[in-house]
Enzyme design. Structure first.
Site, PDB file in Angstrom:
ATOM      1  N   ASP A  58      -1.265   6.164   6.512  1.00  0.00           N
ATOM      2  CA  ASP A  58      -2.016   5.625   5.490  1.00  0.00           C
ATOM      3  C   ASP A  58      -2.676   4.975   7.063  1.00  0.00           C
ATOM      4  O   ASP A  58      -2.359   3.579   7.469  1.00  0.00           O
ATOM      5  CB  ASP A  58      -2.205   4.828   4.662  1.00  0.00           C
ATOM      6  CG  ASP A  58      -3.114   4.142   3.995  1.00  0.00           C
ATOM      7  OD1 ASP A  58      -4.194   3.213   4.998  1.00  0.00           O
ATOM      8  OD2 ASP A  58      -3.346   2.887   2.940  1.00  0.00           O
ATOM      9  N   TRP A 105       0.862  -1.671   0.463  1.00  0.00           N
ATOM     10  CA  TRP A 105       0.212  -0.438   0.125  1.00  0.00           C
ATOM     11  C   TRP A 105       1.136   1.490  -0.119  1.00  0.00           C
ATOM     12  O   TRP A 105       0.669   2.096  -0.863  1.00  0.00           O
ATOM     13  CB  TRP A 105      -0.736   0.133   1.185  1.00  0.00           C
ATOM     14  CG  TRP A 105      -2.180  -1.476   0.888  1.00  0.00           C
ATOM     15  CD1 TRP A 105      -1.824  -2.305   2.164  1.00  0.00           C
ATOM     16  CD2 TRP A 105      -2.908  -1.735  -0.176  1.00  0.00           C
ATOM     17  NE1 TRP A 105      -3.295  -3.031   1.579  1.00  0.00           N
ATOM     18  CE2 TRP A 105      -3.761  -2.613   0.578  1.00  0.00           C
ATOM     19  CE3 TRP A 105      -3.284  -0.835  -0.658  1.00  0.00           C
ATOM     20  CZ2 TRP A 105      -4.663  -3.364  -0.512  1.00  0.00           C
ATOM     21  CZ3 TRP A 105      -4.142  -1.121  -2.016  1.00  0.00           C
ATOM     22  CH2 TRP A 105      -4.448  -2.475  -2.109  1.00  0.00           C
ATOM     23  N   LYS A 108     -12.489  -1.782   7.073  1.00  0.00           N
ATOM     24  CA  LYS A 108     -11.822  -2.389   7.471  1.00  0.00           C
ATOM     25  C   LYS A 108     -12.201  -2.317   9.375  1.00  0.00           C
ATOM     26  O   LYS A 108     -12.915  -3.450  10.427  1.00  0.00           O
ATOM     27  CB  LYS A 108     -10.569  -1.888   7.532  1.00  0.00           C
ATOM     28  CG  LYS A 108      -9.375  -2.386   5.886  1.00  0.00           C
ATOM     29  CD  LYS A 108      -8.472  -1.794   5.889  1.00  0.00           C
ATOM     30  CE  LYS A 108      -8.084  -1.853   4.574  1.00  0.00           C
ATOM     31  NZ  LYS A 108      -8.822  -3.097   3.370  1.00  0.00           N
TER      32      LYS A 108
HETATM   33  N1  PMP Z   1      -4.279   1.350   1.880  1.00  0.00           N
HETATM   34  C1  PMP Z   1      -4.153   0.214   2.445  1.00  0.00           C
HETATM   35  C2  PMP Z   1      -3.820   0.000   4.159  1.00  0.00           C
HETATM   36  C3  PMP Z   1      -5.484  -0.768   2.549  1.00  0.00           C
HETATM   37  O1  PMP Z   1      -5.223  -1.922   3.762  1.00  0.00           O
HETATM   38  C4  PMP Z   1      -6.225  -0.506   1.500  1.00  0.00           C
HETATM   39  C5  PMP Z   1      -6.536  -1.773   1.002  1.00  0.00           C
HETATM   40  N2  PMP Z   1      -6.826  -3.171   1.099  1.00  0.00           N
HETATM   41  C6  PMP Z   1      -5.939   0.362   0.915  1.00  0.00           C
HETATM   42  C7  PMP Z   1      -4.964   1.142   0.758  1.00  0.00           C
HETATM   43  C8  PMP Z   1      -6.933   0.420  -0.468  1.00  0.00           C
HETATM   44  O2  PMP Z   1      -7.691   1.413  -0.226  1.00  0.00           O
HETATM   45  P1  PMP Z   1      -9.188   1.622  -1.010  1.00  0.00           P
HETATM   46  O3  PMP Z   1      -9.938   0.422  -1.993  1.00  0.00           O
HETATM   47  O4  PMP Z   1     -10.515   2.056  -0.390  1.00  0.00           O
HETATM   48  O5  PMP Z   1      -8.748   2.356  -2.208  1.00  0.00           O
END
Ligand code: PMP
Length: 359
Positions: free
Chosen positions: A171, A101, A195
């Protein structure tokens, strides 16, 4: 009706009480004669929902007055672009890459300027958090970026990097509201809510006032933080039902005793699983011990065949979505706020039985 223990990384388990309350209010929200889904986002009842949601998250996280709370759309991934578009004044930013991520965010930031990777743990498949005490930061960096809890690899920062006064951007998608955090240490905190906080479709951004300013030239209106700050997240139609659900989760968290109480419970739940893993002859945790997350716990048997068998047999006893992400393989138990202790106990019990039969 039998609910399973849902170990999905997201969208993920929500508190049963919250779901029941939403079900009760589905056809007629508190005498309005309609569902929140059908309601104008400019209506009085919805304004009250939004106001309460903001106040409740402020209370829970003890958010200082000089921070704005935004309820946006586009997922956490849209923030990968919005952050550099709005914050990269010098066109330089330092990224710590501790998993997929943060790597994605880093790659996106490079579209807008000189994003620099100042530390990475890719050499060992992101199984640890890079040492943040020895960072060489750029003098002209506009911000320093971390992904606080890496959902896929199951690692978390136990110590924040010293950014020498530069705004820290984090994040927190997979650790949002799982424990108290000192908001004043950050310039911007954000996360997709799917989550730990609510249904997919809402992204919460907590941004310090001084970082809300003129973005890079050409930034579209919807991708400017000032647009959403000025309009109090109502510039356009917000993800109204999702915000309502987040509000219910905030209320639930307050009723549970707030984030200190959640932390205590989350640590206990994670400890149950890690204690089992540490003595197991079959299963092995993949993240470095010191950096283990209390939200996402990846583990493997070492055999793809046994992993697949475990996932299939777990499903038969109501343990759902335990398959690991393809980058790590094996299994991953996401044990967010709403996963009851009994769910983790059931998982550990099943792992014990599986080990006795297959080791
Ligand atoms: N950051 C983290 C730490 C994630 O776990 C995720 C999705 N699993 C994301 C960003 C991306 O999120 P989204 O699908 O809402 O764009």
């Amino acid at each position: 009706m039998a609910r399973v223990y849902n170990f999905s990384a997201g969208p993920a388990v929500l508190p049963e009480e919250v779901l029941r309350e939403a079900a009760d209010e589905m056809l007629d929200y508190r005498g309005c004669g309609m569902s929140v889904m059908e309601m104008s986002h400019r209506s009085k009842p919805f304004a009250a929902i939004m106001e309460a949601a903001e106040q409740d998250i402020r209370d829970l996280m003890d958010i200082p007055d000089n921070y704005r709370v935004l309820f946006l759309q586009g997922g956490a991934s849209t923030q990968f672009a919005m952050i550099p578009m709005n914050l990269m004044k010098n066109k330089v930013a330092d990224y710590i890459v501790s998993g997929s991520w943060s790597k994605k965010a880093f790659k996106e930031a490079k579209i807008f300027g000189d994003a620099r990777c100042v530390a990475s743990s890719e050499d060992e498949n992101f199984s640890y958090v890079p040492d943040v005490r020895a960072l060489q930061l750029s003098d002209d960096a506009d911000y320093v970026y971390i992904c606080q809890n890496e959902t896929i690899y199951g690692t978390v920062y136990h110590e924040l990097p010293n950014t020498n006064g530069k705004p820290l951007v984090a994040d927190v998608s997979s650790c949002f509201l799982s424990e108290p955090m000192d908001v004043s240490k950050y310039g911007l905190i954000y996360g997709g809510v799917q989550k730990n906080v609510g249904p997919a479709g809402v992204t919460i951004v907590i941004i310090r006032d001084d970082l809300v300013s003129e973005p890079l030239p050409g930034t579209p209106t919807m991708l400017r933080y000032d647009t959403h700050v000025d309009a109090k997240s109502l510039y356009n139609t917000p993800p109204a039902y999702g915000i309502y659900m987040c509000g219910k989760v905030f209320q639930w968290l307050k009723a549970q005793g707030g984030l200190e109480a959640m932390k205590e419970r989350n640590v206990e739940k994670a400890q149950l699983l890690y204690d089992f893993l540490d003595q197991s002859a079959l299963f092995k945790g993949t993240a470095r011990k010191e950096d283990r997350s209390i939200m996402n716990v990846p583990f493997v048997t070492g055999s793809d065949e046994l992993d697949a068998k475990f996932v299939a047999e777990a499903k038969k006893v109501g343990i759902e979505s335990i398959k690991g992400h393809r980058s790590v393989g094996g299994m991953r138990a996401s044990i967010y706020n709403a996963m009851p202790r009994e769910g983790v106990e059931a998982l550990v019990r099943f792992m014990g039985e599986f080990e006795r039969e297959n080791a």
